[in-house]
Scaffold this motif. Structure first.
Motif, mmCIF file in Angstrom:
data_model
loop_
_atom_site.group_PDB
_atom_site.id
_atom_site.type_symbol
_atom_site.label_atom_id
_atom_site.label_comp_id
_atom_site.label_asym_id
_atom_site.label_seq_id
_atom_site.Cartn_x
_atom_site.Cartn_y
_atom_site.Cartn_z
ATOM 1 N N GLU A 40 0.820 -1.217 0.000
ATOM 2 C CA GLU A 40 0.000 0.000 0.000
ATOM 3 C C GLU A 40 0.850 1.261 0.000
ATOM 4 O O GLU A 40 0.360 2.352 -0.326
ATOM 5 N N THR A 41 2.114 1.141 0.394
ATOM 6 C CA THR A 41 2.982 2.319 0.453
ATOM 7 C C THR A 41 4.092 2.266 -0.597
ATOM 8 O O THR A 41 4.962 3.138 -0.615
ATOM 9 N N ALA A 42 4.072 1.256 -1.457
ATOM 10 C CA ALA A 42 5.137 1.080 -2.451
ATOM 11 C C ALA A 42 4.586 1.245 -3.860
ATOM 12 O O ALA A 42 3.388 1.094 -4.104
ATOM 13 N N TYR A 43 5.475 1.570 -4.784
ATOM 14 C CA TYR A 43 5.150 1.507 -6.204
ATOM 15 C C TYR A 43 5.111 0.039 -6.593
ATOM 16 O O TYR A 43 6.047 -0.719 -6.313
ATOM 17 N N THR A 44 4.030 -0.424 -7.219
ATOM 18 C CA THR A 44 3.837 -1.833 -7.535
ATOM 19 C C THR A 44 3.438 -2.005 -8.996
ATOM 20 O O THR A 44 3.298 -1.024 -9.733
ATOM 21 N N MET A 45 3.229 -3.254 -9.398
ATOM 22 C CA MET A 45 2.742 -3.512 -10.752
ATOM 23 C C MET A 45 1.389 -2.859 -10.998
ATOM 24 O O MET A 45 1.080 -2.458 -12.127
ATOM 25 N N VAL A 46 0.583 -2.725 -9.958
ATOM 26 C CA VAL A 46 -0.695 -2.008 -10.110
ATOM 27 C C VAL A 46 -0.435 -0.553 -10.464
ATOM 28 O O VAL A 46 -1.097 0.027 -11.338
ATOM 29 N N SER A 47 0.554 0.056 -9.797
ATOM 30 C CA SER A 47 0.913 1.446 -10.098
ATOM 31 C C SER A 47 1.332 1.585 -11.554
ATOM 32 O O SER A 47 0.965 2.552 -12.233
ATOM 33 N N LEU A 48 2.121 0.602 -12.043
ATOM 34 C CA LEU A 48 2.566 0.646 -13.431
ATOM 35 C C LEU A 48 1.385 0.514 -14.389
ATOM 36 O O LEU A 48 1.273 1.273 -15.366
ATOM 37 N N LEU A 49 0.489 -0.413 -14.106
ATOM 38 C CA LEU A 49 -0.678 -0.603 -14.964
ATOM 39 C C LEU A 49 -1.579 0.627 -14.983
ATOM 40 O O LEU A 49 -2.171 0.968 -16.012
ATOM 41 N N GLU A 50 -1.671 1.294 -13.828
ATOM 42 C CA GLU A 50 -2.563 2.449 -13.716
ATOM 43 C C GLU A 50 -1.909 3.747 -14.174
ATOM 44 O O GLU A 50 -2.581 4.785 -14.273
ATOM 45 N N GLY A 51 -0.598 3.733 -14.430
ATOM 46 C CA GLY A 51 0.083 4.940 -14.868
ATOM 47 C C GLY A 51 0.436 5.880 -13.742
ATOM 48 O O GLY A 51 0.618 7.085 -13.963
ATOM 49 N N ASP A 52 0.573 5.346 -12.504
ATOM 50 C CA ASP A 52 0.945 6.165 -11.350
ATOM 51 C C ASP A 52 2.462 6.147 -11.170
ATOM 52 O O ASP A 52 3.178 5.431 -11.866
#
Length: 257
Positions: A56-68
């Protein structure tokens, strides 16, 4: 730069162990710079390197997919050591899969993973990007597949795994017929045992015409032990059968044999 997706429709065949040891040997023996990406909501790869990681506090694969995340791709990576970096997984990847199933694959999310790989390649920021994918064609694994140059399919030699390889081959062909660029795929035999049954299934697999690495990875209790202590085989048990085999396989992977 080479980009590899490690995939199989079947779980428990050694995908994460393969990703860990491939990356470690590339860094340790070949002085390569490697980015590992955890595409699985179980986060086994992430927990291997960072047991206390909070997605929840890290850049993750979800962040990459979402463009964050930060604008510069390298600012989003979690360093394991000076030549190895990680994009962690997240349980939220399951939500991504649900949304993809309900709404269809989001082209923007798929392109973001490909764009990330292109940026790394253009900046000469790494020599390898390795995606550790979950079973099946999830939102993250499909994006990883379409961003990869090649696919490694780890498998055990049993009837279910052979069927899984056949199914995956059919799915890759379906993607290709739909106009998508599908990378070449090769099978890596894991947990090999010197039994008549295993030899028969291995021959059946090799006779199917699907590319199979000559080198196999023998079954060794040192493999699950290494995952418990969070140490790759080159450190935990380099002289174990699996430790020796992984190094031999990487030599084949690198085209040295």
């Amino acid at each position: 730069m080479r980009t590899i997706a490690i995939m199989n429709n079947k779980g428990g065949v050694g995908k994460t162990v393969t990703a860990i040891n491939l990356a470690d040997i590339l860094v340790r023996d070949y002085r390569q710079r490697v980015v590992l990406a955890d595409c699985d909501g179980q986060m086994n790869l992430s927990k291997f390197f960072f047991p206390e990681l909070d997605p929840e506090t890290a850049y993750t694969m979800v962040s990459l997919l979402e463009g964050d995340g930060e604008a510069l791709w390298s600012d989003n990576l979690l360093p394991v050591n000076k030549d190895l970096w990680l994009i962690p997984g997240s349980p939220e990847l399951y939500t991504e899969d649900l949304e993809a199933g309900m709404e269809g694959q989001d082209q923007a999310k798929t392109s973001r993973v490909s764009d990330f790989v292109s940026c790394v390649r253009e900046d000469a920021g790494a020599d390898y990007v390795i995606f550790d994918c979950p079973p099946g064609f999830t939102a993250a694994s499909l994006a990883a597949l379409l961003a990869s140059d090649e696919v490694v399919i780890p498998m055990e030699l049993d009837g279910f795994s052979v069927s899984g390889v056949v199914t995956m081959r059919q799915q890759l062909a379906l993607l290709e017929r739909s106009g998508l660029r599908v990378p070449k795929a090769s099978v890596l035999i894991n947990r090999w045992r010197a039994t008549e049954f295993v030899s028969e299934v291995e021959q059946q697999l090799r006779d199917m015409g699907f590319p199979v690495y000559r080198q196999v990875i023998r079954k060794s209790e040192k493999v699950p032990e290494s995952t418990v202590v969070g140490s790759p085989l080159t450190i935990y048990s380099p002289r174990s059968s699996a430790g020796v085999d992984f190094r031999r396989w990487v030599r084949e992977f690198m085209g040295e044999v």
